[in-house]
Scaffold this motif. Sequence first.
Motif, mmCIF file in Angstrom:
data_model
loop_
_atom_site.group_PDB
_atom_site.id
_atom_site.type_symbol
_atom_site.label_atom_id
_atom_site.label_comp_id
_atom_site.label_asym_id
_atom_site.label_seq_id
_atom_site.Cartn_x
_atom_site.Cartn_y
_atom_site.Cartn_z
ATOM 1 N N PRO A 171 -5.805 19.934 -2.190
ATOM 2 C CA PRO A 171 -5.171 20.821 -3.181
ATOM 3 C C PRO A 171 -5.247 20.290 -4.609
ATOM 4 C CG PRO A 171 -3.504 19.525 -2.043
ATOM 5 C CD PRO A 171 -4.832 19.095 -1.474
ATOM 6 N N ARG A 172 -5.986 19.218 -4.863
ATOM 7 C CA ARG A 172 -5.886 18.536 -6.153
ATOM 8 C C ARG A 172 -6.501 19.320 -7.318
ATOM 9 N NH1 ARG A 172 -7.492 14.351 -7.665
ATOM 10 N NH2 ARG A 172 -5.635 13.588 -8.736
ATOM 11 N N HIS A 173 -7.553 20.101 -7.037
ATOM 12 C CA HIS A 173 -8.086 20.914 -8.140
ATOM 13 C C HIS A 173 -7.076 22.016 -8.468
ATOM 14 C CE1 HIS A 173 -10.977 22.779 -10.827
ATOM 15 N NE2 HIS A 173 -10.616 23.938 -10.293
ATOM 16 N N GLY A 196 -1.923 2.918 -4.345
ATOM 17 C CA GLY A 196 -2.308 3.829 -3.264
ATOM 18 C C GLY A 196 -3.753 4.214 -3.492
ATOM 19 N N ARG A 197 -3.923 5.099 -4.483
ATOM 20 C CA ARG A 197 -5.236 5.661 -4.788
ATOM 21 C C ARG A 197 -6.325 4.617 -5.003
ATOM 22 N NH1 ARG A 197 -4.977 10.565 -7.989
ATOM 23 N NH2 ARG A 197 -2.942 9.722 -8.521
ATOM 24 N N SER A 198 -6.033 3.563 -5.792
ATOM 25 C CA SER A 198 -7.099 2.611 -6.129
ATOM 26 C C SER A 198 -7.488 1.757 -4.929
ATOM 27 C CB SER A 198 -6.694 1.734 -7.323
ATOM 28 O OG SER A 198 -5.427 1.150 -7.096
ATOM 29 N N TYR A 201 0.847 -1.190 0.000
ATOM 30 C CA TYR A 201 0.000 0.000 0.000
ATOM 31 C C TYR A 201 0.889 1.249 0.000
ATOM 32 C CZ TYR A 201 -2.764 3.848 1.799
ATOM 33 O OH TYR A 201 -3.325 5.087 1.957
ATOM 34 N N ALA A 202 0.698 2.122 -0.978
ATOM 35 C CA ALA A 202 1.503 3.352 -1.059
ATOM 36 C C ALA A 202 0.973 4.359 -0.045
ATOM 37 C CB ALA A 202 1.439 3.922 -2.475
ATOM 38 N N GLY A 203 1.648 4.434 1.085
ATOM 39 C CA GLY A 203 1.180 5.249 2.213
ATOM 40 C C GLY A 203 1.076 6.726 1.870
HETATM 41 N N1 LLP Z 1 4.648 3.666 -5.943
HETATM 42 C C1 LLP Z 1 5.412 4.757 -6.129
HETATM 43 C C2 LLP Z 1 6.860 4.620 -6.188
HETATM 44 C C3 LLP Z 1 4.820 6.016 -6.261
HETATM 45 O O1 LLP Z 1 5.581 7.078 -6.465
HETATM 46 C C4 LLP Z 1 3.413 6.137 -6.187
HETATM 47 C C5 LLP Z 1 2.780 7.439 -6.296
HETATM 48 C C6 LLP Z 1 2.663 4.963 -5.974
HETATM 49 C C7 LLP Z 1 3.306 3.744 -5.861
HETATM 50 C C8 LLP Z 1 1.163 4.964 -5.844
HETATM 51 O O2 LLP Z 1 0.464 5.521 -6.899
HETATM 52 P P1 LLP Z 1 -1.138 5.470 -6.876
HETATM 53 O O3 LLP Z 1 -1.537 4.031 -6.982
HETATM 54 O O4 LLP Z 1 -1.610 6.083 -5.591
HETATM 55 O O5 LLP Z 1 -1.560 6.289 -8.031
HETATM 56 N N2 LLP Z 1 -0.460 13.658 -5.666
HETATM 57 C C9 LLP Z 1 -0.814 13.036 -6.927
HETATM 58 C C10 LLP Z 1 -0.312 11.601 -6.978
HETATM 59 C C11 LLP Z 1 1.164 11.478 -6.792
HETATM 60 C C12 LLP Z 1 1.588 10.024 -6.825
HETATM 61 C C13 LLP Z 1 2.974 9.877 -6.411
HETATM 62 N N3 LLP Z 1 3.442 8.530 -6.425
HETATM 63 C C14 LLP Z 1 -2.338 13.088 -7.092
HETATM 64 O O6 LLP Z 1 -3.012 13.593 -6.223
HETATM 65 O O7 LLP Z 1 -2.853 12.670 -8.119
#
Ligand code: LLP
Length: 432
Positions: free
Chosen positions: A326-328, A290-292, A68-70
């Motif tokens: 802050p995403r918008h 993370g997000r999903s 899980y991407a914390g």
């Molecule tokens: N692994 C690594 C090395 C990462 O850099 C990231 C996200 C993830 C996994 C997880 O990605 P996810 O599944 O959550 O998309 N603040 C931006 C997103 C930045 C993501 C940075 N790295 C937003 O609000 O869209």
Amino acid sequence: MDKKLSLFPVSTQIIQDKLTIGGCDVRTLADQHGTPLYLYDRADLDSAAGLYRRFLGESWPGRWSVTYAGKAFLCASIAQWAQGQGFIVDCTGAGEIGIAVSAGLPREHIVVHGVNKSAEDLQAAIAHAGTIVVDNLSELGRLAKLAKSDSLPELWLRFQPGSSVDTHAYTQTGHSSSKFGMSREQILEAVKICRENDLPLKGLHFHQGSQFRDPEPLGDGIDKALDLAKEIGFKDDWHLSPGGGWGIAYHEDDLPQPPLEMYVRFVAENIKAGCKKRGLTLPHLHLEPGRSLVAKAGVAVYRVGTVKQTAGKTWLLIDGGMADNPRHALYGAKYSCLTVEKATGSPTQVVSIGGPFCESGDVLIEQIPLRAVEEDELIAIPVSGAYHLSMASNYNGARRPAVLLLDNGQARVMQSRETTRDLTRRDGPENA
Ligand code: LLP
């Protein structure tokens, strides 16, 4: 309405025209805990986690884990939830490691990422993590020195494949001018350093970006990473992490949520075929969402303070905004919303929703059709569980919202609301 509701957590219901989540009445929670208020639905978290487990279990014949991407959202309760799911937690630096440790996570449940890890980050990782993902040669040099006195966690090298996924420029990471990771040549140099210093090199990682819907570009990353794995000579017991980043729907006008199964199968099939072609043994496969996992479980609840008419626009001014989301402002992200009461009321106007902060960019939603809303009413913004609170600030003295976990009619405080005292806690001793 159904499309809008599908953006909300799985347990969401509208009962007597009122929004309920996790069996809890949202209005009652807002009255008890104040607004802005962040709600996480336990059932939605569990359901997303279950889908990852199921699709990985079905499509990957070897060992696998979900990390899980914390950075999406981390607090002690979420770290414990992730551990309870059997997941590893990806921590960026000493701060997130500290949260995971405070939650009681053992070493084998902590992986450490970071593009410019400080001495403190590296010390914390050595003390508490099972794996460090090495971003660059300077970091590896520092680790090689530390290895003379400390025994190191396992190391994976972060590879930069030179290609990114299709997403907002700010969330692309795999292209060749990106600040993340090492080129093929740098990886080979890193392998040499690991061998010369007897460092525990165990795998490769790459991440091409975040919030993408088309897995195709991952094929290129996978191919290049497997070529490298072959050159390095990984044999048994090696690890491959093709990162995370699978996209989600934020708005009813977005394409529907892309199926998770498509992503997991794409990754698994490509790695299986690629290993076979190169005569590589299958790695331990790590996916790093993370997000999903958490975005859809989270809902932000705000109170409308002022309804203001300006030239050509009706503004609903609410009590939160760019300080908690802050995403918008950062990416132009497009959100939806529902009123918490009279939730099924048909739209009669188009409004923009802005926050209380001193910036014209402090807007959460531009132009959304909504029923007439009175001052003091509550609105709920879905898909608020990822990269809101983890990127929140104290701008204009904002105090970060309370965060509740909702489960079967019970609400538990995961994080309390910040107070003004929290804002002054770090002031120098002469002001204490
Ligand atoms: N692994 C690594 C090395 C990462 O850099 C990231 C996200 C993830 C996994 C997880 O990605 P996810 O599944 O959550 O998309 N603040 C931006 C997103 C930045 C993501 C940075 N790295 C937003 O609000 O869209």
